[in-house]
Scaffold this active site. Structure first.
Site, PDB file in Angstrom:
ATOM      1  N   GLU A 107       4.275  -1.989   6.077  1.00 45.37           N
ATOM      2  CA  GLU A 107       4.532  -3.405   5.761  1.00 45.37           C
ATOM      3  C   GLU A 107       5.991  -3.630   5.356  1.00 45.37           C
ATOM      4  OE1 GLU A 107       1.502  -4.579   2.921  1.00 45.37           O
ATOM      5  OE2 GLU A 107       0.087  -4.978   4.538  1.00 45.37           O
ATOM      6  N   GLU A 116      -4.647  -2.280   9.518  1.00 39.49           N
ATOM      7  CA  GLU A 116      -5.301  -2.643   8.251  1.00 39.49           C
ATOM      8  C   GLU A 116      -5.990  -3.973   8.435  1.00 39.49           C
ATOM      9  OE1 GLU A 116      -3.171  -2.682   4.530  1.00 39.49           O
ATOM     10  OE2 GLU A 116      -1.944  -0.971   5.143  1.00 39.49           O
TER      11      GLU A 116
HETATM   12  C1  BG6 Z   1      -1.697  -3.881   2.266  1.00 34.34           C
HETATM   13  C2  BG6 Z   1      -1.198  -2.528   1.881  1.00 34.34           C
HETATM   14  O1  BG6 Z   1      -0.796  -4.767   1.735  1.00 34.34           O
HETATM   15  O2  BG6 Z   1      -2.897  -4.340   1.801  1.00 34.34           O
HETATM   16  C3  BG6 Z   1      -2.207  -1.642   1.223  1.00 34.34           C
HETATM   17  O3  BG6 Z   1      -0.589  -1.870   2.959  1.00 34.34           O
HETATM   18  C4  BG6 Z   1      -3.087  -2.486   0.320  1.00 34.34           C
HETATM   19  O4  BG6 Z   1      -1.522  -0.641   0.530  1.00 34.34           O
HETATM   20  C5  BG6 Z   1      -3.837  -3.474   1.197  1.00 34.34           C
HETATM   21  O5  BG6 Z   1      -3.959  -1.753  -0.461  1.00 34.34           O
HETATM   22  C6  BG6 Z   1      -4.832  -4.341   0.459  1.00 34.34           C
HETATM   23  O6  BG6 Z   1      -4.232  -4.922  -0.644  1.00 34.34           O
HETATM   24  P1  BG6 Z   1      -4.827  -4.800  -2.108  1.00 34.34           P
HETATM   25  O7  BG6 Z   1      -3.821  -5.413  -2.954  1.00 34.34           O
HETATM   26  O8  BG6 Z   1      -6.106  -5.532  -2.076  1.00 34.34           O
HETATM   27  O9  BG6 Z   1      -4.993  -3.354  -2.338  1.00 34.34           O
END
Ligand code: BG6
Length: 479
Positions: free
Chosen positions: A176, A377
């Site tokens: 990211e 993701e």
């Molecule tokens: C992304 C990241 O921003 O979202 C992860 O690459 C992160 O590291 C994921 O865990 C989900 O976000 P969060 O804040 O719910 O863990």
């Protein structure tokens, strides 16, 4: 009937600092996330300059993947994973970042992880730096604000490329990277928070430093890609963006323009550099209007040109709106948010759920770059209930994922070259934004709680069996 390629890469994605634990084991140095405390949906986590005995640091044990990796990878294999995205913890390999020789015990750990993946027929997809950096580089250099960090990163890349050249084919240079276009990037993406102790939500911000630090990351990424292409032609090098699509709140032309500006800056600025090899046309005006002066060294422009990536990847969780009108209700989102969209519902953390937005985003990305794409993701952070009999029923997670996979299928039918999908946190892990365990994403429940208690037992949730069927049918059966 499946519309996905026969070799479509189904799997899950984790980040070292959010699940490995073992923060000071086998020679590992402290990393920036090791200096972050836990928080919650309503209380910000803290960044500290030393380990405070009265605080809880969730990365220190996390879910202890370090000592459970065989069990966890076996569970991923049981679901039929074709790919496992994970990151290497830089400070396991170079504890301060400045050593000339890597830490053998750290290297050996990832040998074990990748060998275990291979034994199960799972392809590793490795993020070189996922929201972490050796803490020493923060103290000494203010993270990516300093150009010297480029050299340390390249040394690190050379060491891991050489060591894992026969085990890893897919690499992402930075997680990211475009998180650096907003304030949260001072902690997460850029580590430009030297000397700061306080809530993450109030982290100091200086746009000049942030955009200069991003330039250093572009150069570092390009150097890594060039080196990889020269020495390891079998490697596929990718970028990784936090794709947070935004829509104009109304059809007022002023809103359309405001949204275009937001999209350019938040979603395209970094990938334009990494996929096209040069800063985009709109960068100059943005720099001028914000008094940003990017210091470049001779040769940087050529590096960016030569260091373009082979494929594009992104995270996708939610969308928001942009408006020029006063008094509009706000919404949360991944590392930021925007104006609420009245047509969408949101998670308990205020992240709006927008499966169609994924189809739209994939089309926009593909139209722009015509590169193979992976969604690396996507997932639903939720409070899960552990039942007395050990079961966990998570229909909300299945529903979220089903609707997003349906829209990926539509994008494939639209003609998008989509190669893979790794859901976020296939096993519960520490939240990046809040530092809590209560925000769970996994198909696998981990007995670990926000107060640090829990015996780390792993349990299959209902979604575990559902995702297994999805993979077995190559996305053909989503019921
Ligand atoms: C992304 C990241 O921003 O979202 C992860 O690459 C992160 O590291 C994921 O865990 C989900 O976000 P969060 O804040 O719910 O863990």
């Amino acid at each position: 009937m499946s519309v996905f390629r026969d070799d479509f890469l189904w799997g899950g994605a984790c980040a070292a600092n959010q699940f490995e634990g073992a923060w000071d084991v086998d020679g590992k140095g402290p990393s920036l996330p090791d200096m972050c405390t836990n928080g919650s949906a309503t209380t910000s986590k803290w960044v500290t300059t030393a380990i405070r005995p009265d605080k809880l640091y969730p990365s220190h044990e996390a879910i202890d993947f370090y000592h459970h990796y065989e069990e966890d990878i076996a569970l991923f294999a049981e679901m039929g994973f074709k790919v496992f995205r994970t990151s290497i913890n830089w400070s396991r390999i170079f504890p301060t970042g400045e050593e000339s020789e890597p830490n053998e015990k750290g290297l050996a750990f990832y040998d074990r992880v990748f060998d275990c993946c291979k034994a199960h027929g799972i392809e590793p997809l490795v993020t070189i730096s996922h929201y972490e950096i050796p803490y020493h580089l923060v103290e000494q250099y203010n993270g990516w604000a300093s150009r010297e960090v480029v050299g340390f990163y390249v040394n690190y890349c050379k060491a891991i490329f050489e060591r894992y050249k026969d085990k890893v084919k897919y690499w992402l240079t930075f997680n990211e990277i475009n998180c650096g276009t907003n304030r949260s990037g001072n902690l997460m993406a850029l580590s430009t928070c030297r000397g700061y102790e306080g809530p993450f939500s109030e982290i100091p911000d200086d746009v000049q430093i942030r955009y200069q630090a991003l330039h250093h990351q572009f150069v570092a990424s390009a150097k890594a890609v060039i080196w990889a292409h020269q020495h390891y032609p079998q490697f596929k090098m990718g970028c990784m963006n936090l794709f947070a699509a935004s829509y104009p709140s109304t059809c007022d032309p002023a809103d359309i323009l405001a949204n275009q500006k937001n999209m350019n800056l938040r979603n395209w600025y970094c990938s334009d550099v990494q996929c096209r090899g040069a800063y985009p046309y709109y960068a100059c005006r943005f720099w001028q209007e914000n008094d940003i002066r990017i210091e470049m060294e001779p040769g940087d422009e050529q590096l960016l040109k030569d260091g373009v990536v082979d494929f594009y990847t992104c995270s996708y969780y939610s969308t928001s709106c942009v408006t020029t009108h006063e008094g509009q209700e706000k919404t949360g989102g991944n590392m930021g948010g925007g104006i609420k969209n009245p047509y969408l519902k949101a998670s308990d953390w205020g992240w709006q759920i927008d499966p169609e937005g994924l189809r739209w985003s994939l089309n926009e990305i593909y139209a722009r770059y015509q590169l193979p794409i992976m969604v690396v993701e996507n997932g639903f952070g939720a409070y899960d209930q552990l039942e007395a009999d050990g079961s966990i029923h998570d229909p909300y997670r299945i529903e979220y994922l089903r609707r997003h996979i349906q829209q990926m299928a539509e994008a494939v039918k639209d003609g998008v070259d989509l190669r893979g999908y790794t859901t976020w946190g296939p096993i519960d892990l520490v939240s990046a934004s809040t530092g809590e365990m209560a925000k769970r994403y996994g198909f696998i429940y981990v007995d670990k709680y926000d107060d640090g208690t829990g015996d780390l037992t792993r349990r299959r949730k209902d979604s575990f069996y559902w995702y297994k069927k999805v993979i077995a049918t190559n996305g053909g059966d989503l019921d």
